[in-house]
Motif scaffolding. Sequence first.
Motif, PDB file in Angstrom:
ATOM      1  N   LEU A 154       0.828  -1.209   0.000  1.00  0.00           N
ATOM      2  CA  LEU A 154       0.000   0.000   0.000  1.00  0.00           C
ATOM      3  C   LEU A 154       0.862   1.259   0.000  1.00  0.00           C
ATOM      4  N   PHE A 155       1.957   1.223   0.749  1.00  0.00           N
ATOM      5  CA  PHE A 155       2.853   2.381   0.765  1.00  0.00           C
ATOM      6  C   PHE A 155       3.529   2.565  -0.590  1.00  0.00           C
ATOM      7  N   SER A 156       3.761   1.471  -1.323  1.00  0.00           N
ATOM      8  CA  SER A 156       4.319   1.602  -2.667  1.00  0.00           C
ATOM      9  C   SER A 156       3.334   2.317  -3.584  1.00  0.00           C
ATOM     10  N   ALA A 157       2.044   2.105  -3.351  1.00  0.00           N
ATOM     11  CA  ALA A 157       1.023   2.829  -4.108  1.00  0.00           C
ATOM     12  C   ALA A 157       1.054   4.311  -3.761  1.00  0.00           C
ATOM     13  N   VAL A 158       1.255   4.622  -2.490  1.00  0.00           N
ATOM     14  CA  VAL A 158       1.309   6.018  -2.057  1.00  0.00           C
ATOM     15  C   VAL A 158       2.511   6.730  -2.669  1.00  0.00           C
ATOM     16  N   THR A 159       3.686   6.102  -2.608  1.00  0.00           N
ATOM     17  CA  THR A 159       4.887   6.752  -3.145  1.00  0.00           C
ATOM     18  C   THR A 159       4.796   6.918  -4.666  1.00  0.00           C
ATOM     19  N   TYR A 160       4.215   5.924  -5.354  1.00  0.00           N
ATOM     20  CA  TYR A 160       4.099   6.053  -6.810  1.00  0.00           C
ATOM     21  C   TYR A 160       3.067   7.113  -7.187  1.00  0.00           C
ATOM     22  N   ALA A 161       2.001   7.215  -6.411  1.00  0.00           N
ATOM     23  CA  ALA A 161       1.011   8.263  -6.653  1.00  0.00           C
ATOM     24  C   ALA A 161       1.633   9.635  -6.451  1.00  0.00           C
ATOM     25  N   LEU A 162       2.477   9.772  -5.440  1.00  0.00           N
ATOM     26  CA  LEU A 162       3.176  11.039  -5.218  1.00  0.00           C
ATOM     27  C   LEU A 162       4.105  11.352  -6.392  1.00  0.00           C
ATOM     28  N   TYR A 163       4.798  10.331  -6.890  1.00  0.00           N
ATOM     29  CA  TYR A 163       5.705  10.514  -8.033  1.00  0.00           C
ATOM     30  C   TYR A 163       4.933  10.966  -9.270  1.00  0.00           C
ATOM     31  N   VAL A 164       3.840  10.280  -9.577  1.00  0.00           N
ATOM     32  CA  VAL A 164       3.072  10.588 -10.788  1.00  0.00           C
ATOM     33  C   VAL A 164       2.444  11.969 -10.702  1.00  0.00           C
ATOM     34  N   SER A 165       1.891  12.328  -9.555  1.00  0.00           N
ATOM     35  CA  SER A 165       1.190  13.600  -9.421  1.00  0.00           C
ATOM     36  C   SER A 165       2.142  14.788  -9.266  1.00  0.00           C
ATOM     37  N   TYR A 166       3.310  14.554  -8.640  1.00  0.00           N
ATOM     38  CA  TYR A 166       4.224  15.663  -8.376  1.00  0.00           C
ATOM     39  C   TYR A 166       5.173  15.939  -9.536  1.00  0.00           C
ATOM     40  N   LEU A 167       5.514  14.911 -10.323  1.00  0.00           N
ATOM     41  CA  LEU A 167       6.486  15.072 -11.402  1.00  0.00           C
ATOM     42  C   LEU A 167       6.145  16.212 -12.362  1.00  0.00           C
ATOM     43  N   PRO A 168       4.909  16.298 -12.903  1.00  0.00           N
ATOM     44  CA  PRO A 168       4.645  17.357 -13.878  1.00  0.00           C
ATOM     45  C   PRO A 168       4.588  18.767 -13.282  1.00  0.00           C
ATOM     46  N   VAL A 169       4.350  18.888 -11.987  1.00  0.00           N
ATOM     47  CA  VAL A 169       4.271  20.226 -11.383  1.00  0.00           C
ATOM     48  C   VAL A 169       5.585  20.630 -10.707  1.00  0.00           C
TER      49      VAL A 169
END
Length: 269
Positions: A154-169
């Motif tokens: 579940l934490f891997s999902a959290v870190t990947y979601a942070l990566y995907v959402s934060y990368l473009p901004v």
Amino acid sequence: MLQKRIQGIVLVTIAAVLFGLMPLWVIKVYDSGGNSIFLSFCRFALSVPVLFALDRKFFPGHSHPPPDRKFFVVCVTYVLTPSLLFFSYTRIASGLATTAHFTYPALVLLLCRVMFHQKIPAAKYLCCLLCLGGVALFCTVGDQVDSMGLILALFSAVTYALYVSYLPVSGVQEILSPFCLTLRLNLAGVIVLAVLNTVMDTWAFHMTLEGWIYTLALSWGTAVGATILFQRGVQLCGPQNAAICSVLEPLTSVVCGVVFLYEPCTSQI
């Protein structure tokens, strides 16, 4: 604008298919004496010289400023994701880990709405729910589930979601060439996974030649090709579309498993 979004969706889709092909190579590597932690190290390490050469060839005069706080955030989330996920594989079934990890599209939508105040169309909520429902069917829970393994996934999902959402901004894609960005991220992955292999005693340099060939194909296909395509796709179509389209990864894995590995296709699948 629409053309860029379509182009981004196409790039993310291709990246998801390349990531979904990984099991075909991974099984060959495991049969040749490899393991998940060592393979992850090789996936990053073998990509470094290729990325360095590509950056020198296509962006010879591009300036590369030193890493800043924003790059550090992107780097931490990028490296933590496979580390957490691979740790979870040692404690719970891969199907359950995959189900837990692919909750990240819903988390991406949540982060985009709460942290970055982006509008989420109703259709995307529906797509996300359908994706989650489909991925949930991969889950086969036994009598007992290791809670720590589930938490890691579940934490891997959290870190990947942070990566995907934060990368473009974050703006790092505007100041670093795509090859340099991926090179720096993979170098960080090499360091972290070298430590993990040492701590867990999972070094497997004794692999057969066939195993090394498949490892090289996996590294260049995912850590170079798929990663750069995904990063560019996120930049063009946004994290919401990228998160939803990337669920093609487990679908590709299932289709390849049935067609090439002759795995059974149950009604649940």
